[in-house]
Motif scaffolding. Structure first.
Motif, mmCIF file in Angstrom:
data_model
loop_
_atom_site.group_PDB
_atom_site.id
_atom_site.type_symbol
_atom_site.label_atom_id
_atom_site.label_comp_id
_atom_site.label_asym_id
_atom_site.label_seq_id
_atom_site.Cartn_x
_atom_site.Cartn_y
_atom_site.Cartn_z
ATOM 1 N N VAL A 228 50.491 12.341 -39.767
ATOM 2 C CA VAL A 228 51.300 12.970 -38.711
ATOM 3 C C VAL A 228 52.733 12.443 -38.739
ATOM 4 O O VAL A 228 53.692 13.184 -38.477
ATOM 5 C CB VAL A 228 50.658 12.721 -37.328
ATOM 6 C CG1 VAL A 228 51.568 13.207 -36.200
ATOM 7 C CG2 VAL A 228 49.298 13.407 -37.235
ATOM 8 N N ALA A 229 52.887 11.171 -39.083
ATOM 9 C CA ALA A 229 54.225 10.565 -39.094
ATOM 10 C C ALA A 229 55.086 11.074 -40.253
ATOM 11 O O ALA A 229 56.322 11.112 -40.150
ATOM 12 C CB ALA A 229 54.106 9.042 -39.169
ATOM 13 N N GLU A 309 56.567 -1.411 -34.648
ATOM 14 C CA GLU A 309 56.905 -1.904 -33.308
ATOM 15 C C GLU A 309 56.912 -3.427 -33.199
ATOM 16 O O GLU A 309 57.636 -3.992 -32.382
ATOM 17 C CB GLU A 309 55.926 -1.335 -32.274
ATOM 18 C CG GLU A 309 54.486 -1.762 -32.474
ATOM 19 C CD GLU A 309 53.545 -1.204 -31.425
ATOM 20 O OE1 GLU A 309 53.813 -1.394 -30.228
ATOM 21 O OE2 GLU A 309 52.532 -0.595 -31.815
ATOM 22 N N GLY A 310 56.119 -4.106 -34.033
ATOM 23 C CA GLY A 310 56.055 -5.562 -33.935
ATOM 24 C C GLY A 310 56.990 -6.291 -34.876
ATOM 25 O O GLY A 310 57.003 -7.531 -34.926
ATOM 26 N N ALA A 311 57.813 -5.552 -35.612
ATOM 27 C CA ALA A 311 58.733 -6.176 -36.569
ATOM 28 C C ALA A 311 59.894 -6.857 -35.845
ATOM 29 O O ALA A 311 60.278 -6.459 -34.741
ATOM 30 C CB ALA A 311 59.265 -5.124 -37.541
ATOM 31 N N ILE A 357 64.362 7.619 -33.120
ATOM 32 C CA ILE A 357 63.174 8.446 -32.855
ATOM 33 C C ILE A 357 61.963 7.541 -32.666
ATOM 34 O O ILE A 357 61.686 6.680 -33.502
ATOM 35 C CB ILE A 357 62.914 9.416 -34.037
ATOM 36 C CG1 ILE A 357 64.155 10.273 -34.316
ATOM 37 C CG2 ILE A 357 61.688 10.279 -33.776
ATOM 38 C CD1 ILE A 357 64.163 10.915 -35.681
ATOM 39 N N ASP A 358 61.236 7.746 -31.565
ATOM 40 C CA ASP A 358 59.993 7.007 -31.320
ATOM 41 C C ASP A 358 58.866 8.004 -31.045
ATOM 42 O O ASP A 358 58.667 8.433 -29.916
ATOM 43 C CB ASP A 358 60.161 6.056 -30.130
ATOM 44 C CG ASP A 358 58.891 5.250 -29.851
ATOM 45 O OD1 ASP A 358 57.886 5.455 -30.561
ATOM 46 O OD2 ASP A 358 58.904 4.407 -28.928
ATOM 47 N N PRO A 359 58.108 8.385 -32.107
ATOM 48 C CA PRO A 359 57.039 9.378 -31.942
ATOM 49 C C PRO A 359 55.659 8.762 -31.711
ATOM 50 O O PRO A 359 54.643 9.440 -31.878
ATOM 51 C CB PRO A 359 57.070 10.093 -33.292
ATOM 52 C CG PRO A 359 57.403 8.986 -34.259
ATOM 53 C CD PRO A 359 58.303 8.014 -33.512
ATOM 54 N N SER A 360 55.609 7.482 -31.328
ATOM 55 C CA SER A 360 54.354 6.727 -31.302
ATOM 56 C C SER A 360 53.242 7.432 -30.540
ATOM 57 O O SER A 360 52.106 7.547 -31.016
ATOM 58 C CB SER A 360 54.588 5.347 -30.689
ATOM 59 O OG SER A 360 55.494 4.602 -31.462
ATOM 60 N N TYR A 361 53.538 7.913 -29.331
ATOM 61 C CA TYR A 361 52.480 8.477 -28.505
ATOM 62 C C TYR A 361 52.067 9.873 -28.954
ATOM 63 O O TYR A 361 50.968 10.332 -28.655
ATOM 64 C CB TYR A 361 52.898 8.448 -27.034
ATOM 65 C CG TYR A 361 52.972 7.025 -26.526
ATOM 66 C CD1 TYR A 361 51.819 6.318 -26.220
ATOM 67 C CD2 TYR A 361 54.193 6.364 -26.422
ATOM 68 C CE1 TYR A 361 51.869 5.001 -25.793
ATOM 69 C CE2 TYR A 361 54.251 5.044 -25.998
ATOM 70 C CZ TYR A 361 53.086 4.369 -25.682
ATOM 71 O OH TYR A 361 53.149 3.057 -25.290
#
Length: 438
Positions: A228-229, A309-311, A357-361
């Motif tokens: 999806v990403a 996200e944890g980088a 861009i933050d498409p996480s959800y």
């Protein structure tokens, strides 16, 4: 414990019933055979391990092969099963729920299957959630949708109270779909059940979009996540190339492990930098990220940056450690931080256009793709076979491309991370062209 016993699976007791599955015990009759308890698969396939076992005169460490047993522990027609989903959302949860219900009902004839609403909260009567009965008709179409049909929550409940609920509802087997925290909860339930000398099988199906469950090949939903990403990265690349010195920053999920970010970059090779939690990169200085980014812009006039996200958490000078209900450390927003630092760095140097861009959800709520759908169904079937045989405190999983049962205690010892000296990460560096270290 002898190391060769490391992967032994606990049993509730000796099998008492014949399986209702009409399978074979004869090779060559073109009917699938029951899996024998003695059927084991070597864990470490390296020649080094093989030679060491020969030298030491010991058996190699083996895993128990997953699959249906000829003799089972539970009286299937009179058994009660329950299913619970916990933690964050992930593609494929509904596929697993559906697979469990179908296998229990159609393979074994289990008549009563209960859904536990909103994670472990559903096993605490004080929360007011009522168990719901699941039937094939209720779940037949849920695989077409993302999220979880049962609802989820983070955080544990009192283990004793949860076991009380299992006993009060005469539940014989509990299937818990979740990640590290959920699986540790399953193990705790199993220990409390053992203390009471109760006969309830507790089974985990590993679910983490980050793919950070140790030992196993892959957790379900992970492949869909980077699938999806990938088009999002393609579109971000179009944004970056559409502006002079255009920069696109895409933040993907990956709290402690950067598998989604790295895999998405390999799947859509338009990415120039992948930043993951496993690497300690610096921003400033000659070899720092900002200087390397500047050189990239000077040469190509655009850049695509994918960050897990944890980088880069080491870059935040004053951090207050805050944990969510599942006990996970809540990280600072590295995506916003990078955008601010890049803007500041280039302010008096060259004009840049930055898109964040933050498409996480969106990614985590997508329905499973075809490959994950197959994987989810097979995991569900193997989980049911193991539970019906009276096995407990195990996960159904794939190791060395074989379906096996692994003790929960083994997969929760540590999180799986990208090996920065491994071929996978080297492939990412070859794809992006970024330096080995920054």
């Amino acid at each position: 414990m002898d190391n060769t016993d490391r992967f032994n699976i606990e049993n509730l007791g000796a099998p008492q019933y014949r399986s209702p599955l009409k399978l074979s015990t004869v090779e060559g009759d073109q009917i699938f055979n029951f899996v024998s308890e003695s059927n084991r698969l070597v864990f470490d396939l390296s020649m080094e391990h093989y030679n060491q076992c020969l030298t030491d005169g010991v058996q190699p460490v083996c895993l128990e092969k997953a699959g249906p047993r000829q003799d089972i522990f539970f009286d299937a027609e009179n058994a009660t099963a329950a299913i619970v989903t916990c933690g964050g959302l992930c593609p494929g949860i509904n596929n697993v729920i559906r697979g469990l219900v179908m296998a229990l009902h159609y393979f074994y004839g289990v008549k009563k299957i209960l859904g536990v609403p909103y994670g472990y909260e559903g096993l605490n009567p004080e929360k007011g959630h009522k168990l719901t009965e699941l039937t094939p008709d209720k779940v037949k179409d849920i695989h077409q949708f993302g999220g979880t049909f049962l609802g989820s929550s983070r955080g544990g409940q009192d283990v004793s109270v949860m076991v009380d609920t299992l006993e009060a509802n005469q539940i014989d087997m509990l299937f818990a779909i979740g990640g590290d925290g959920t699986l540790k909860g399953v193990n705790a339930l199993g220990k409390e059940i053992s203390k009471r000398n109760a006969k309830i099988s507790v089974v985990g199906i590993p679910k983490t979009i980050d793919n950070d469950i140790d030992l196993i090949d892959e957790s379900f939903g992970f492949e869909t996540a980077f699938d999806v990403a990938s088009p999002i990265l393609r579109d971000a690349h179009n944004e970056a190339t559409g502006a002079y010195n255009g920069i696109s920053i895409i933040k993907l999920m990956g709290r402690d492990s950067g598998f989604i970010a790295a895999s998405a970059a390999l799947a859509m090779p338009v990415v120039n930098f992948v930043l993951v939690p496993e690497m300690d990169f610096k921003l400033d200085g000659e070899g720092g990220f900002l200087k390397v980014l500047e050189k990239r812009l000077q040469k190509k006039k655009h850049a695509v940056i994918v960050v897990a996200e944890g980088a880069g958490q080491q870059l935040f000078k004053e951090r207050t450690i805050v944990k969510d209900a599942s006990g996970n450390i809540q990280h600072e927003d590295i995506g916003v931080f990078l955008k601010e630092k890049i803007t500041e760095y280039f302010k008096d140097k060259i004009p840049v256009t930055i898109k964040y861009i933050d498409p996480s959800y969106i990614v985590r709520c997508a329905p499973a793709n075809s490959s994950d759908s197959v994987f989810c169904s097979r995991l569900a079937y193997h989980a049911v076979h193991g539970a019906m045989a009276g096995k407990t405190k195990f996960v159904a999983s794939r190791v060395n491309n074989n379906y096996v049962y692994v003790p929960i205690s083994e997969v929760t010892k540590k999180r799986k991370k990208i090996d920065l000296e491994g071929e996978f990460w080297f492939s990412v560096l070859q794809s992006t062209g970024q330096p080995f270290s920054m």
